[in-house]
Scaffold this motif. Structure first.
Motif, mmCIF file in Angstrom:
data_model
loop_
_atom_site.group_PDB
_atom_site.id
_atom_site.type_symbol
_atom_site.label_atom_id
_atom_site.label_comp_id
_atom_site.label_asym_id
_atom_site.label_seq_id
_atom_site.Cartn_x
_atom_site.Cartn_y
_atom_site.Cartn_z
ATOM 1 N N GLU A 1 7.808 35.828 1.961
ATOM 2 C CA GLU A 1 8.576 34.881 2.353
ATOM 3 C C GLU A 1 7.439 33.785 2.406
ATOM 4 O OE1 GLU A 1 10.406 33.038 5.934
ATOM 5 O OE2 GLU A 1 11.357 35.121 6.227
ATOM 6 N N LEU A 2 7.981 32.553 1.518
ATOM 7 C CA LEU A 2 7.574 32.025 0.811
ATOM 8 C C LEU A 2 8.317 30.622 1.205
ATOM 9 C CD1 LEU A 2 6.248 32.269 -3.184
ATOM 10 C CD2 LEU A 2 4.836 33.160 -0.769
ATOM 11 N N HIS A 3 7.381 29.659 2.189
ATOM 12 C CA HIS A 3 8.406 28.261 2.902
ATOM 13 C C HIS A 3 8.094 27.299 1.497
ATOM 14 C CE1 HIS A 3 9.977 29.316 6.785
ATOM 15 N NE2 HIS A 3 9.845 30.479 6.191
ATOM 16 N N LEU A 4 8.222 26.673 0.765
ATOM 17 C CA LEU A 4 7.749 25.997 -0.165
ATOM 18 C C LEU A 4 9.138 24.733 -0.334
ATOM 19 C CD1 LEU A 4 8.452 28.533 -3.465
ATOM 20 C CD2 LEU A 4 5.828 27.590 -1.956
ATOM 21 N N GLY A 5 8.078 23.719 0.498
ATOM 22 C CA GLY A 5 9.226 22.656 1.128
ATOM 23 C C GLY A 5 10.449 22.668 1.475
ATOM 24 N N PRO A 6 11.505 22.323 1.383
ATOM 25 C CA PRO A 6 12.318 22.583 2.264
ATOM 26 C C PRO A 6 13.544 24.480 1.787
ATOM 27 C CG PRO A 6 13.347 21.270 0.467
ATOM 28 C CD PRO A 6 11.704 21.352 0.274
ATOM 29 N N HIS A 7 13.155 24.921 1.106
ATOM 30 C CA HIS A 7 13.434 26.384 0.191
ATOM 31 C C HIS A 7 12.332 27.123 0.765
ATOM 32 C CE1 HIS A 7 15.177 23.281 -2.645
ATOM 33 N NE2 HIS A 7 13.697 22.931 -2.974
ATOM 34 N N VAL A 8 13.163 28.397 0.881
ATOM 35 C CA VAL A 8 12.874 29.426 1.137
ATOM 36 C C VAL A 8 13.161 30.362 0.523
ATOM 37 C CG1 VAL A 8 12.643 31.430 2.958
ATOM 38 C CG2 VAL A 8 12.294 28.977 3.614
ATOM 39 N N VAL A 9 11.967 30.772 -0.261
ATOM 40 C CA VAL A 9 12.245 31.821 -1.266
ATOM 41 C C VAL A 9 11.233 33.484 -0.671
ATOM 42 C CG1 VAL A 9 13.024 30.649 -2.765
ATOM 43 C CG2 VAL A 9 10.424 31.086 -2.699
ATOM 44 N N VAL A 10 11.840 34.540 -1.930
ATOM 45 C CA VAL A 10 11.037 35.963 -2.040
ATOM 46 C C VAL A 10 11.262 36.656 -3.511
ATOM 47 C CG1 VAL A 10 11.566 38.100 -0.797
ATOM 48 C CG2 VAL A 10 12.423 35.922 0.028
ATOM 49 N N PRO A 11 9.946 36.256 -3.762
ATOM 50 C CA PRO A 11 9.892 36.466 -5.272
ATOM 51 C C PRO A 11 9.499 37.925 -5.259
ATOM 52 C CG PRO A 11 7.856 35.223 -4.732
ATOM 53 C CD PRO A 11 9.113 35.077 -3.785
ATOM 54 N N ASP A 12 10.315 38.990 -5.855
ATOM 55 C CA ASP A 12 9.482 40.100 -6.117
ATOM 56 C C ASP A 12 7.910 40.397 -5.889
ATOM 57 O OD1 ASP A 12 12.208 41.292 -5.971
ATOM 58 O OD2 ASP A 12 12.346 40.074 -7.578
ATOM 59 N N LEU A 13 7.163 39.998 -6.853
ATOM 60 C CA LEU A 13 5.786 39.721 -6.511
ATOM 61 C C LEU A 13 4.878 38.553 -6.378
ATOM 62 C CD1 LEU A 13 4.907 42.856 -8.614
ATOM 63 C CD2 LEU A 13 5.289 42.645 -6.397
ATOM 64 N N ALA A 14 4.517 38.449 -5.567
ATOM 65 C CA ALA A 14 3.659 36.974 -6.072
ATOM 66 C C ALA A 14 1.763 37.602 -6.442
ATOM 67 C CB ALA A 14 4.137 36.100 -4.594
ATOM 68 N N GLY A 15 1.304 36.275 -6.534
ATOM 69 C CA GLY A 15 -0.316 37.071 -6.636
ATOM 70 C C GLY A 15 -0.820 35.031 -5.901
ATOM 71 N N TRP A 16 -2.269 35.333 -5.178
ATOM 72 C CA TRP A 16 -2.962 34.516 -5.029
ATOM 73 C C TRP A 16 -4.548 34.349 -5.604
ATOM 74 C CZ3 TRP A 16 1.310 36.089 -2.099
ATOM 75 C CH2 TRP A 16 1.982 35.410 -1.515
ATOM 76 N N ARG A 17 -5.138 33.504 -6.042
ATOM 77 C CA ARG A 17 -6.330 33.394 -6.446
ATOM 78 C C ARG A 17 -7.408 33.482 -4.937
ATOM 79 N NH1 ARG A 17 -7.102 33.028 -11.663
ATOM 80 N NH2 ARG A 17 -5.518 31.655 -12.855
#
Length: 194
Positions: free
Chosen positions: A72-88
């Protein structure tokens, strides 16, 4: 007479959604869709596995990444759920404590389905660009295609499209390739088995 401004969805609206649905807040609107179909879930698991060993754990690859399924990503006013995500790893050196993450990932992957196609190809691509996510993959398990994009000058640049029979070698994970067909454990229903 002036009309009242439309009510923007809140986090309380998101929390009230039934647990068998995925909920997101996109452009102030509560968006819900069913949990992924088996094909979608299988492809997601297999793609995460293909990336985790070389890029997450450094087995046969450079390592240095942290991957998550459906964060669950909070990106500014948006709450989105990508299927997969990766961080360095340097951008996420410690495990997040809360239920959501505010640090945008370096890579996101959406696995397209009939219920999410409009959002994934539309507003979520824009939101990911606005958040500065450097790479986006769109995987269509029904069409068996994978598109890789890089954020360049605030816009998505298509780096390549992978189809059946080809290796996956798309940035930011182009140091180690794998067969695209390995993501699909079952025969393509459009292709008769011999």
């Amino acid at each position: 007479m002036a009309q009242a401004a439309p009510r923007l969805a809140t986090y309380a609206d998101l929390e009230a959604v039934l647990p068998h649905l995925v909920a997101e807040i996109v452009d102030g609107t509560l968006e819900t869709h069913p949990r992924p179909r088996p094909r979608h879930a299988s492809v997601s698991l297999k793609l995460g596995g293909e990336l985790d060993f070389p890029f997450g754990r450094g087995r046969g690859g450079p390592g240095g990444w942290v991957f998550m399924a459906e964060p669950e990503l909070h990106l500014g006013p948006h709450v989105v759920v990508p299927d997969l995500a990766g961080w360095r790893r340097e951008r996420m050196p410690t495990e997040p404590e809360g239920a959501f993450i505010t640090t945008p990932p370096d890579w996101a992957c959406e696995i397209l389905s009939p219920s999410t196609f409009r959002l994934d190809r539309g507003p979520k691509r824009r939101i990911y660009a606005e958040a500065g996510i450097g790479h986006l993959w769109l995987l269509d398990p029904d069409q068996r295609t994978l598109e890789g994009f890089a954020l360049t000058g605030g816009r998505w640049l298509l780096l390549g499209t992978v189809v059946g029979g080809e290796p996956v070698s798309l940035a930011p994970f182009d140091a180690v390739s794998f067969p695209f067909d390995d993501l699909f454990p079952f025969a393509d229903p459009a292709t008769p088995e011999t």
